[in-house]
Design a protein around this motif. Structure first.
Motif, PDB file in Angstrom:
ATOM      1  N   HIS A  64       0.823  -1.202   0.000  1.00 22.87           N
ATOM      2  CA  HIS A  64       0.000   0.000   0.000  1.00 22.87           C
ATOM      3  C   HIS A  64       0.870   1.271   0.000  1.00 22.87           C
TER       4      HIS A  64
ATOM      5  N   HIS B  20       2.942   7.824   4.568  1.00 24.46           N
ATOM      6  CA  HIS B  20       1.697   8.299   5.196  1.00 24.46           C
ATOM      7  C   HIS B  20       1.191   7.356   6.293  1.00 24.46           C
ATOM      8  N   ASP B  21       1.410   6.059   6.132  1.00 25.37           N
ATOM      9  CA  ASP B  21       0.924   5.082   7.121  1.00 25.37           C
ATOM     10  C   ASP B  21       2.045   4.571   8.034  1.00 25.37           C
TER      11      ASP B  21
ATOM     12  N   HIS C  99      -4.087  12.466   6.915  1.00 23.23           N
ATOM     13  CA  HIS C  99      -4.628  11.719   5.777  1.00 23.23           C
ATOM     14  C   HIS C  99      -5.964  11.016   6.035  1.00 23.23           C
TER      15      HIS C  99
ATOM     16  N   ASP D 235      -4.918   7.370  -1.362  1.00 20.78           N
ATOM     17  CA  ASP D 235      -4.940   6.392  -0.282  1.00 20.78           C
ATOM     18  C   ASP D 235      -6.211   5.533  -0.365  1.00 20.78           C
TER      19      ASP D 235
ATOM     20  N   VAL E 220      -7.714   2.529   6.049  1.00 19.34           N
ATOM     21  CA  VAL E 220      -7.047   2.448   4.765  1.00 19.34           C
ATOM     22  C   VAL E 220      -5.584   2.765   5.007  1.00 19.34           C
TER      23      VAL E 220
HETATM   24 FE   LIG Z   1      -3.212   4.403   3.908  1.00 19.17          FE
END
Ligand SMILES: [Fe+2]
Ligand SMILES: [Fe+2]
Length: 412
Positions: free
Chosen positions: A213, A245-246, A299, A328, A412
């Motif tokens: 991802h 981002h994650d 996000h 995303d 997500v």
């Molecule tokens: Fe994500």
């Protein structure tokens, strides 16, 4: 000078000598000998050296070779479609010369006898454009040029991200140089062909979701930034922000991340800490990555103020967060998750469109859909390893897709 830089210097000198002197000339042979010696030296330390030529930069393995910045041969090689060069094992002097002849033919755009070249060229030297494996990424076999064996997949990039996540988990330190190298490498993969290519990784195991991802969101974010007309430096900054981002998910137990059912309230609270946690890790490691930190934090915040972390006073998010938010959700829905099948593009785009003005900035929704429509045919689904996906897995990942399960109730 470092070993890899010394090899490149001798390699360029050998090529220059071959341009000047005809076969059989001692100066030509001396240049080739010297480069071959340097290669053997280099392989004592690094048995499988890998170079990536990005125009103004040279990457050795995963790290930029600072001393080779603005090396003019890097530009020449990249323009000739040689963006990646890998020596898989020891080669003979004869094989090395055959490889140099091949490289020179590409640089000077001289057509070469491909049958002969193929016979001479050792399979242990791989070079060529950074392309992608599978489907749209395959180059036709019978072309006069290029003739290189292209075996690139996103395996190395995925491996670097897995390593980076482990480093953050174990040492609390974010290896920025590697994150940037991955972004550069993805950028090359996207532009390796004549037209734009969006190499998106296919998920094979649920526990690898964060890696897959992250790479996909980086690719989509860079494509989106480029589509919106941003300059190269901004595009890369969006790539790094998409990639990280994650990052806060490194703190979430794998059982929670891969849970097939609905999360319990406690698990949900834990999961919702990943944006703030990611921003904290990024800022503590690298002050200059403020854009990535902001995106990590924002996000999951929707345009209407809902989402998480909960904001007391409604304010607008950074445009990078709004932009990456769309990428995303797109990637999350396109991927099979333990609690639902993958959605098809025909299901995802209308879903995103329907949430314009609620979750997403309507301007970005319009642009994102226009981009996906324009580059639809250039999306290449790639594997993160050299072996192809088993047919049963490929079939399961490809479909049938159905919009079951509520995407907004899951991370997500
Ligand atoms: Fe994500
Ligand atoms: Fe997230």
């Amino acid at each position: 000078m470092s070993e890899p830089a010394e090899f490149l210097g001798a390699f360029a000198q050998a090529l220059a000598g071959m341009l000047l002197y005809a076969e059989g000339h001692p100066a030509r042979a001396r240049g080739i000998d010297a480069a071959y010696e340097e290669l053997l030296d280099l392989q004592l330390e690094t048995p499988r050296p890998l170079f990536t030529f990005l125009g103004d930069e040279v990457i050795f393995g995963r790290l930029p070779l600072r001393e080779m910045r603005n090396w003019d041969w890097s530009m020449r090689l990249a323009e000739a479609g040689i963006q990646r060069l890998e020596f898989m094992e020891r080669v003979s002097r004869e094989e090395f010369e055959a490889f140099l002849v091949d490289v020179l033919a590409r640089v000077t755009m001289t057509p070469i006898d491909t049958a002969e070249a193929r016979q001479l060229r050792p399979t242990s030297i791989k070079f060529g454009a950074v392309g992608v494996r599978g489907g749209a990424g395959d180059l036709p076999q019978e072309e006069a040029l290029p003739t290189a064996t292209i075996t690139f997949s996103l395996g190395e990039e995925a491996e670097t991200i897995r390593w980076l996540h482990r480093e953050v988990q174990e040492r609390e330190a974010l290896p920025l140089a590697e994150a940037e190298a991955v972004v550069r490498s993805l950028s090359v993969a996207m532009h390796g062909d004549k037209q734009m290519m969006l190499p998106l990784l296919q998920l094979k195991q649920f526990d690898q979701y964060t890696t897959t991802h992250s790479l996909n969101v980086a690719v989509l974010s860079m494509a989106f930034a480029e589509f919106l007309g941003m300059g190269a430096a901004d595009v890369r900054a969006f790539g790094v922000a998409g990639l990280l981002h994650d990052l806060g998910k490194v703190r979430i137990p794998i059982e929670v991340l891969t849970k097939p059912g609905k999360l319990t309230p406690d698990e949900r609270v834990l999961m919702n800490t990943h944006p703030a946690e990611g921003a904290r890790i990024i800022l503590e490691s690298e002050q200059e990555l403020d854009l990535a930190a902001v995106v990590a934090y924002e996000h999951h915040i929707m345009l209407n103020g809902l989402g998480y972390p909960q904001v007391k006073f409604r304010r607008s998010c950074h445009e990078a967060s709004n932009l990456i938010h769309v990428c995303d959700v797109y990637d999350a829905l396109r991927t099979r998750r333990p609690y639902r099948e993958a959605w098809s593009v025909e299901q995802v785009l209308p879903y995103i469109e329907g949430r314009a003005g609620l979750e997403f900035d309507p301007t970005y929704v319009r642009s994102f859909i226009a981009m996906m429509r324009k580059w639809e045919s250039q999306v290449a689904v790639v594997s993160d390893e050299r072996a192809p996906l088993p047919a049963s897995v490929a079939a399961a990942v490809a479909g049938p897709a159905g919009p079951e399960g509520s995407p907004s109730s899951h991370p997500v």
